[in-house]
Design a protein around this motif. Structure first.
Motif, short mmCIF file in Angstrom:
data_model
loop_
_atom_site.label_atom_id
_atom_site.label_comp_id
_atom_site.label_asym_id
_atom_site.label_seq_id
_atom_site.Cartn_x
_atom_site.Cartn_y
_atom_site.Cartn_z
N ASP A 110 7.86 19.19 -25.30
CA ASP A 110 7.93 17.73 -25.23
C ASP A 110 8.24 17.24 -23.82
N ALA A 111 9.11 17.96 -23.13
CA ALA A 111 9.51 17.55 -21.78
C ALA A 111 8.31 17.48 -20.84
N ALA A 112 7.36 18.38 -21.02
CA ALA A 112 6.16 18.36 -20.18
C ALA A 112 5.35 17.09 -20.41
N HIS A 113 5.31 16.61 -21.65
CA HIS A 113 4.59 15.38 -21.95
C HIS A 113 5.36 14.16 -21.42
N VAL A 114 6.69 14.21 -21.49
CA VAL A 114 7.50 13.13 -20.91
C VAL A 114 7.24 13.04 -19.41
N LYS A 115 7.19 14.17 -18.75
CA LYS A 115 6.91 14.19 -17.30
C LYS A 115 5.55 13.56 -17.01
N ALA A 116 4.55 13.85 -17.86
CA ALA A 116 3.22 13.29 -17.65
C ALA A 116 3.26 11.76 -17.71
N VAL A 117 4.00 11.22 -18.67
CA VAL A 117 4.07 9.76 -18.81
C VAL A 117 4.87 9.15 -17.66
N ILE A 118 5.92 9.82 -17.21
CA ILE A 118 6.67 9.32 -16.06
C ILE A 118 5.78 9.29 -14.82
N ASN A 119 4.92 10.29 -14.67
CA ASN A 119 3.95 10.26 -13.57
C ASN A 119 3.10 8.99 -13.65
N GLU A 120 2.68 8.63 -14.85
CA GLU A 120 1.85 7.45 -15.03
C GLU A 120 2.64 6.17 -14.72
N ILE A 121 3.90 6.14 -15.12
CA ILE A 121 4.75 4.97 -14.82
C ILE A 121 4.89 4.80 -13.31
N LYS A 122 4.92 5.91 -12.59
CA LYS A 122 5.08 5.86 -11.13
C LYS A 122 3.78 5.54 -10.40
N GLY A 123 2.69 5.40 -11.15
CA GLY A 123 1.42 5.05 -10.51
C GLY A 123 0.55 6.22 -10.15
N GLN B 253 18.00 18.46 -31.23
CA GLN B 253 16.68 17.87 -31.02
C GLN B 253 16.76 16.34 -30.94
N LEU B 254 17.60 15.75 -31.75
CA LEU B 254 17.77 14.30 -31.69
C LEU B 254 18.37 13.87 -30.36
N ASP B 255 19.35 14.64 -29.88
CA ASP B 255 19.94 14.34 -28.57
C ASP B 255 18.89 14.44 -27.47
N PHE B 256 18.03 15.44 -27.58
CA PHE B 256 16.97 15.60 -26.58
C PHE B 256 16.04 14.38 -26.58
N VAL B 257 15.63 13.94 -27.77
CA VAL B 257 14.73 12.79 -27.85
C VAL B 257 15.39 11.55 -27.25
N ASP B 258 16.67 11.37 -27.52
CA ASP B 258 17.36 10.21 -26.94
C ASP B 258 17.38 10.31 -25.42
N HIS B 259 17.60 11.51 -24.90
CA HIS B 259 17.58 11.71 -23.44
C HIS B 259 16.18 11.44 -22.89
N LEU C 182 13.90 9.47 -24.14
CA LEU C 182 13.70 8.01 -24.14
C LEU C 182 14.42 7.37 -22.96
N GLY C 183 15.60 7.89 -22.65
CA GLY C 183 16.34 7.38 -21.49
C GLY C 183 15.58 7.61 -20.20
N GLU C 184 14.96 8.77 -20.06
CA GLU C 184 14.16 9.04 -18.86
C GLU C 184 12.99 8.07 -18.75
N LEU C 185 12.33 7.81 -19.87
CA LEU C 185 11.18 6.91 -19.84
C LEU C 185 11.60 5.48 -19.52
N VAL C 186 12.66 5.02 -20.17
CA VAL C 186 13.16 3.66 -19.90
C VAL C 186 13.66 3.55 -18.46
N GLY C 187 14.33 4.61 -17.98
CA GLY C 187 14.80 4.61 -16.60
C GLY C 187 13.66 4.55 -15.60
N ALA C 188 12.57 5.27 -15.91
CA ALA C 188 11.41 5.24 -15.01
C ALA C 188 10.77 3.85 -14.99
N LEU C 189 10.71 3.21 -16.16
CA LEU C 189 10.19 1.83 -16.18
C LEU C 189 11.06 0.91 -15.32
N HIS C 190 12.38 1.07 -15.43
CA HIS C 190 13.30 0.23 -14.64
C HIS C 190 13.13 0.49 -13.15
#
Length: 507
Positions: free
Chosen positions: A235-248, A305-311, A313-321
């Motif tokens: 999952d973390a690899a997919h989160v990284k991919a979306v953060i790349n997209e948020i960064k342009g 696993q739930l803690d990981f998902v919350d983290h 989500l935090g990474e994604l929201v933080g990248a948007l901010h």
């Protein structure tokens, strides 16, 4: 109450007679859709209550929460996500399960000769190499990961052609609509087979990043799904991919691209945490999956696993901010499906291959429900005997409700004329799971644990609100288009099933 039970059992819509009205403005520049497989409404509510400083709690404080959201019936991954992006149920999308059957298709090596009617499994089975994380190709380029020689065939004007995943869904989707309006689109998911998100046009997703979830953990013969840790890393690899997209950038981070108007990802960690009974490679030895009680208290493995998902989500929201996109982005958290049973005392493992002896049998898929197809050439003669067989075996197979062909025709499409509709749909008693003993929960059925999923819309400008009305995840699709300023009626399924946008949205 009757309408609610009918919806849960038959998968019918409770939406109003008219589709949602077109949006008058463009409320948001971006929509980030996050599918957390297995996340029940009660999981989200429990986590927020027990972790008031969590990202989930923060998102709910600026969002609309729908505790009575239900996903499709059947509640599998393909129909679950298809619903969210098309606005349609299997009755119009033609997608009943990840692994299903089509009476008009031919086997990959058949040259379209012989009787039509084959299993259609758009998952790891069509990868070039399903043991590898990259599926034998280049992530971000799904057509390099899919082996055309493994695809089913169909006759088109007398020519035998492969059926790619995007050929399979019968209606268009939100990615196609956004793409056709000039918006960039992106998605990350668990199999290259999610190329189906390109839609019938074949062009819906500009950047589709897919790794293979059923690949082997390096140095072992265990799949990614056999380890809590390996699934988190997946999952973390997919989160990284979306953060790349948020960064342009694109999903790989290698090329500059506009931030997508519509993008998102699927997370599998919770689903694995619910199904995996004990620790696997790389895990702490004492971890236990699933739930401790009927109230949804997670055991140690699921809690991690739930803690990981919350983290995540935090990474994604933080990248948007950090990219100053939080105010202009609507975050949608949804689930393709739940998982059953939550209550561990209800778990009833049952023979995972129970239908092969029935008259006229062609194919079935059984997780915690069963979809059964008869051989097209034998169907007319075998139908009555097959029905009697299922009724006779009902108790042994844990059948709670049997939808016969006539009932399937009323709820979906007529199996006598539609190439996809199952001849029978079996709903099991709560807790029954068809398994050889390697999992403690499953999805796919119509019980409440399968279908009552998390659904939350969030943006810093949204006042917190809980809407207790029954809603369907099909309503996500028109809501997404309204949020981006497009007419939901551009979706074919919205027109056919009169699907409304979600109630209570501030746009």
């Amino acid at each position: 109450m009757y309408k609610l039970m009918a919806s849960l059992l038959l998968g019918t819509s409770l939406t109003c007679a008219a589709a949602a009205a077109p949006a008058n403005a463009k409320p948001y520049e971006h929509v980030l859709l996050i599918s957390v497989d297995g996340l029940h409404a009660v999981d989200l509510a429990n986590y927020v209550a027990n972790h008031p400083q969590s990202t989930m709690a923060s998102l709910q404080k600026t969002g609309v929460f729908y505790p009575n959201a239900v996903t499709t019936n059947p509640s599998d991954s393909f129909p679950g996500l298809v619903a969210q992006v098309t606005g349609g149920t299997p009755a119009v999308t033609g997608v009943y399960y990840d692994d299903s059957f089509d009476r008009s298709y031919f086997a990959a090596d058949s040259k379209c000769q012989g009787n039509p009617g084959i299993e259609v499994n758009f998952a790891e089975s069509i990868d070039i190499d399903d043991t590898r994380l990259d599926a034998g190709g280049t992530p971000g380029k799904p057509m390099t990961q899919i082996d055309p020689a493994k695809l089913p065939r169909m006759l088109v004007k007398g020519e035998c052609k492969p059926v790619f995943p995007h050929d399979f869904v019968r209606v268009n989707n939100v990615f196609e609509v956004v793409h056709q309006h000039g918006g960039r689109t992106a998605w990350s998911d668990k199999h290259p087979a999610y190329e189906w998100l390109n839609g019938p046009s074949g062009t819906g997703v500009d950047d589709l990043y897919a790794l293979e979830q059923d690949s082997l953990i390096p140095g072992s013969k265990v799949k990614t799904t056999g380890s809590f840790k390996a699934e988190r890393e997946f999952d973390a690899a997919h989160v990284k991919a979306v953060i790349n997209e948020i960064k342009g950038f694109d999903s790989t981070g290698a090329n500059k691209q506009p931030v997508p108007a519509l993008f998102g990802l699927n997370l599998q960690a919770v689903s694995v945490g619910q199904k995996l009974p004990k620790a696997g490679p790389g895990d702490d030895a004492g971890l236990i999956g699933g739930y401790a009680d009927a109230n949804g208290m997670p055991n140690s493995g699921l809690a991690v696993q739930l803690d990981f998902v919350d983290h995540a989500l935090g990474e994604l929201v933080g990248a948007l901010h950090d990219s100053k996109l939080d105010d202009t982005t609507l975050v949608v958290i949804a689930s393709k499906h739940g998982q059953s049973p939550i209550d561990p005392s209800k778990f009833q493992p049952t023979d995972e291959d129970p239908y092969t002896k029935m008259p006229g049998y062609a194919f079935h898929i059984a997780d915690d429900a069963s979809l059964i197809w008869l051989k097209p050439e034998e169907r007319a003669k075998a139908l009555t005997a097959a029905t009697e067989y299922l009724k006779d075996q009902g108790k042994a197979l844990g059948i709670g409700q049997l939808l016969t062909s006539n009932q399937v025709a009323l709820a979906y499409q007529d199996p006598a004329s539609d190439t996809r509709a199952p001849d029978f749909i079996v709903t099991v008693n709560p807790g029954v799971v068809y398994t050889g003993g390697k999992k403690i929960a499953e999805h796919g059925g119509s019980n409440a644990n399968d279908r009552n999923v998390a659904l939350l819309l969030s943006n810093p400008s949204i006042p917190p609100r809980t809407i207790t009305a029954l809603v369907q995840t099909t309503q996500v699709a028109p809501t997404v288009l309204q949020a981006l300023g497009y007419d939901p009626k551009e979706l074919q399924a919205v027109q056919k099933e009169a699907t409304q946008a979600l109630p209570g949205t501030p746009f």
